[in-house]
Design an enzyme around this catalytic site. Sequence first.
Site, PDB file in Angstrom:
ATOM      1  N   PRO A 107      -0.936  -6.862  16.071  1.00 45.14           N
ATOM      2  CA  PRO A 107      -0.383  -7.784  15.226  1.00 45.14           C
ATOM      3  C   PRO A 107      -1.255  -8.962  15.158  1.00 45.14           C
ATOM      4  CG  PRO A 107       0.995  -7.016  17.159  1.00 45.14           C
ATOM      5  CD  PRO A 107      -0.390  -6.366  17.395  1.00 45.14           C
ATOM      6  N   GLU A 108      -1.400  -9.362  13.824  1.00 48.36           N
ATOM      7  CA  GLU A 108      -2.407 -10.294  13.824  1.00 48.36           C
ATOM      8  C   GLU A 108      -1.827 -11.752  13.452  1.00 48.36           C
ATOM      9  OE1 GLU A 108      -3.089  -8.081  10.649  1.00 48.36           O
ATOM     10  OE2 GLU A 108      -1.294  -8.698   9.552  1.00 48.36           O
ATOM     11  N   ASN A 109      -2.651 -12.888  13.444  1.00 48.31           N
ATOM     12  CA  ASN A 109      -2.290 -14.068  13.183  1.00 48.31           C
ATOM     13  C   ASN A 109      -1.332 -14.627  14.173  1.00 48.31           C
ATOM     14  OD1 ASN A 109      -4.184 -14.646  11.204  1.00 48.31           O
ATOM     15  ND2 ASN A 109      -2.544 -13.647   9.517  1.00 48.31           N
TER      16      ASN A 109
ATOM     17  N   SER B 161       1.261 -13.344  15.505  1.00 53.49           N
ATOM     18  CA  SER B 161       2.797 -13.001  15.063  1.00 53.49           C
ATOM     19  C   SER B 161       3.580 -12.498  16.569  1.00 53.49           C
ATOM     20  CB  SER B 161       2.794 -11.646  14.306  1.00 53.49           C
ATOM     21  OG  SER B 161       1.922 -10.644  14.455  1.00 53.49           O
TER      22      SER B 161
ATOM     23  N   ALA C 199       1.522  -6.890   7.219  1.00 56.31           N
ATOM     24  CA  ALA C 199       0.973  -8.042   7.586  1.00 56.31           C
ATOM     25  C   ALA C 199       1.996  -9.404   7.404  1.00 56.31           C
ATOM     26  CB  ALA C 199      -0.148  -8.275   7.040  1.00 56.31           C
TER      27      ALA C 199
END
Length: 164
Positions: free
Chosen positions: A42-44, A46, A11
């Site tokens: 993929p988080e946030n 990205s 992350a």
Amino acid sequence: MLALNGPGVGAGAAWFPGVADLVFAAEDSFLQVPFSALGLVPENGSAINFAQSMGVHRTNEFLMFGRRLTAQELEQYGVVNRIFPTGGFHGSVKEYLQKQIDINDEKSMLEMKRLQNAPLRDVRMLAVHDSMDALAERFVDGAPYERFALKKAELEGGPRFNVR
């Protein structure tokens, strides 16, 4: 500002480079995000951050296949601004930044940042929202639980099993 001094995996490797104004790396550092191997996404936001920095095709390989990118590749792809020697890394970064502060007007630099980031803000916020929805869907499907159990068994040298 991000000062990457060593491996960035998961992350933090996905998120921090996308939100940093400047990225400096030690010569032996790298980034890797093995989301697909773990049944994650993929988080946030990205995915959009990397695509904006290094292009869609490189981002696909990096995120979909969990490819490890060296500091040299990251610099070539536009994710890293500058590479410094590993020995004395933080001192070198501080010295470089101090020179920039001594030469440049602070308010001009801040205004430049605002002007550059303003048109990207809405797209990036939508990407954060979409990535959270996709991540929640993966957990509802159960894929991360299965993949983490397999990885745990592999690391512990035990039998592989299905947690469903």
